[in-house]
Design an enzyme around this catalytic site. Structure first.
Site, mmCIF file in Angstrom:
data_model
loop_
_atom_site.group_PDB
_atom_site.id
_atom_site.type_symbol
_atom_site.label_atom_id
_atom_site.label_comp_id
_atom_site.label_asym_id
_atom_site.label_seq_id
_atom_site.Cartn_x
_atom_site.Cartn_y
_atom_site.Cartn_z
ATOM 1 N N ILE B 97 27.123 2.816 27.457
ATOM 2 C CA ILE B 97 27.529 3.980 27.054
ATOM 3 C C ILE B 97 26.408 4.789 26.613
ATOM 4 C CG2 ILE B 97 29.092 5.515 25.740
ATOM 5 C CD1 ILE B 97 30.664 2.428 25.570
ATOM 6 N N CYS B 98 26.336 6.066 26.924
ATOM 7 C CA CYS B 98 25.344 6.976 26.169
ATOM 8 C C CYS B 98 25.979 7.873 25.348
ATOM 9 C CB CYS B 98 24.594 7.793 27.127
ATOM 10 S SG CYS B 98 23.408 9.022 26.512
ATOM 11 N N ALA B 99 26.024 7.572 24.280
ATOM 12 C CA ALA B 99 26.720 8.378 23.135
ATOM 13 C C ALA B 99 25.972 8.289 21.520
ATOM 14 C CB ALA B 99 28.134 7.826 22.746
#
Lengths: 410, 158
Positions: B97-99
């Site tokens: 996840i890119c967060a």
């Protein structure tokens, strides 16, 4: 197989948190109060509370750890540094008092809620007494210190009554006819002699029966008294000594220090000097944080150097365990596990440049791969896997045979 | 196990347990599936109400470092025969996840539940189901642990 194994994980612990208290619909304010006295990083009641420039409060060690990661407040992100940390003694006082009161209050709430009708009568008097009793019972140091003339206040009947109630386990209360603790020297003195004892500058009549003072809160109080008074007592030697003890450790600039010098820094505090340079630095950084955080406590709550060293040892053990953590990938293991993939990539990389290099100056040679590169054909001796590449010359008709010598194992 | 690490995780676990027992407080659509130790926890996440992910259930794996909470946990969607990661512009097909909250914007004052809720709302606000740019390249070379990837965050717009 999904399962939730909460019981086992939580059973053996004394995890305290604000939810120990009923919600505000039942008991207003207490859950929030307990939450307000906790550090937002570790969720414990504040240990050596400090404030950052933005005013947010954290445990000193938590703040130091966090600012080491990122020089900003973890709540509002306002930039700040370790050197701008300020102690918050008022919060510390509040937490100290709350620690003492917490169990008692919980106990009382449970009694009240369990047997509403039965216990309500019994708990009402204690409820009324609490706000009066706590300031004298829990923070006696400050209050009584200011009015030293009121000697007989210490261990007064009000105080004792409160303690008896709070510790239903039955700690031995001091009989008012036996000996009491001198508020100045903390020695046990017969009650009837206390005035003479004080008049004599604590020289006479000390009973010295240390065994008599068994209650932990009493001995805590005794420590508190002696430390508080020692701290304020003036005398050149004393002051000098205190100043030495109170100085925070400076941050070391490790880049200019040799290994040997870092070891010396560690050795000065009887810390382990083993391990490589990163380990030495990490250890010293941790020690500085731990040491300085300890100084952010009020003097009576400070830990002794031996306790800090014990904490350091525990920390080392944690680190040793952490190195085996699955999140830290072992590079050699990773290389071994993915060897096949790597070999394939190396093979492809070694073939491709030959494919794509017909732009060699003044030799418009065409490269012909004589046979298919058997990269997927499975294992075999290295010399077999790498095929001969026939290079057809542009005009002359001479042929060069290039053997790409490769050793994937090397 | 470091003292802060284990004590804080136990507190969080206890809090989650209390919240889940109480329907009024439970974060709807988030459920703790497994927490056998203090290293790896699993949650199920679904977006309730109208969204592109209606009736889809995802599993989230959260792994903790002994330096938690000073370091963020490693969070990714579970990819297995039974559960698939969501198709989302910030979620790679290997579950990463890119967060920013999982990287630069992590703060030790946040908690595991805060992460779950953030990810849930990230799904809820999604306007178009699509894979992230360069998904295939990333998935091919991605490390096992998403924390080893340096993500570049592009603001909140999905």
């Amino acid at each position: 197989m999904w399962k939730v194994n909460l019981k086992e994980l939580l059973d053996d612990t004394d995890v305290q948190d604000p939810t120990d208290f009923p919600p505000s619909s039942t008991v207003p304010g207490l859950r929030d109060l307990d939450g307000a006295l906790r550090c937002n990083i570790c969720q414990e009641l504040y240990e050596a509370p400090v404030v950052l420039t933005c005013g947010h409060c954290f445990c000193s060690l938590c703040a130091r750890n966090q600012l080491g990661e990122k020089p900003a407040c973890p709540t509002c992100w306002r930039e700040t540094t370790i050197s701008s940390i300020r102690v918050n003694p008022t919060m510390e006082e509040a937490v100290t008092a709350w620690k003492d009161a917490r169990r008692f209050v919980l106990h009382m709430i449970n009694d009240t809620l369990n047997g509403q009708t039965k216990a309500i009568e019994a708990s009402r008097p204690t409820k009324r007494r609490k706000p009066n009793a706590r300031p004298s019972g829990v923070v006696p140091d400050m209050v009584s210190h200011q009015r030293r003339s009121g000697r007989s206040d210490v261990g007064s009947s009000d105080d004792d009554a409160e303690r008896e109630m709070a510790m239903s386990s039955g700690t031995p209360a001091l009989g008012s006819n036996s000996s009491i603790e001198c508020p100045v020297c903390a020695k046990s003195v017969p009650m009837t002699m206390i005035n003479d004892h004080l008049d004599s500058n604590c020289k006479y009549h000390s009973a010295l029966s240390s065994g008599k003072i068994a209650s932990s809160s009493k001995s805590g109080q005794k420590d508190a008294w002696s430390k508080l008074l020692n701290g304020t007592r003036s005398g050149k030697d004393k002051e000098k000594h205190e100043a030495e003890v109170d100085n925070p450790l400076p941050k070391a600039s490790y880049t200019v220090l040799k290994d040997k010098q870092i070891r010396d820094l560690l050795a000065a505090y009887n810390l382990s000097t083993t391990g490589d340079r990163p380990q030495l630095i990490a250890r010293h950084e941790r020690w500085v944080a731990l040491y300085n955080a300890n100084l952010d406590r009020s003097p009576i709550l400070r830990k002794r150097p031996a306790e800090l060293q014990l904490e350091m040892r525990r920390w080392e053990e944690d680190r040793r365990g952490a190195r085996k953590d699955p999140l830290k990938i072992d590079i050699t293991e990773y290389r071994r596990a993915n060897k096949a993939e790597f070999d394939k990539l190396i093979q492809r990389a070694r073939v491709n440049p030959v494919h794509g290099s017909p732009k060699q100056p003044n030799s418009p040679k065409t490269l012909v791969v004589e046979s298919a590169v058997g990269s997927e054909s499975g294992p075999g001796p290295a010399s077999d896997r790498w095929k001969r590449l026939k290079v057809a010359g542009g005009g002359g008709g001479e042929t060069d045979a290039i053997v790409v010598d490769s050793d994937p194992e090397g | 196990m470091s003292v802060v690490y284990s004590r804080r995780l136990k507190k969080e676990l206890q809090e989650i347990q209390i919240e889940q027992a109480d329907p009024a407080k439970r974060a709807a659509g988030i459920q703790l599936l497994q927490a056998e130790d203090l290293k790896t926890w699993y949650f199920s996440i679904e977006v309730l109400g109208e969204s592109l992910y209606k009736n889809e259930v995802f599993h989230l794996m959260v792994r903790f470092d002994p330096e938690y909470p000073f370091k963020s946990p490693a969070v990714q969607f579970v990819v297995s025969d039974k559960v698939k990661p969501p198709v989302h512009p910030h979620v790679y097909t290997n579950g990463h996840i890119c967060a920013s909250i999982l990287g630069d914007d992590w703060s030790p004052t946040l908690s595991v539940m805060a992460i779950c809720i953030t990810i849930q709302s990230m799904l809820a606000s999604c306007k178009k189901k699509e894979l992230p740019e360069g998904n295939d390249d990333y998935v091919r070379t991605a490390p096992d642990n998403p924390k080893k990837t340096r993500f570049v965050y592009h603001g909140d717009s999905v």
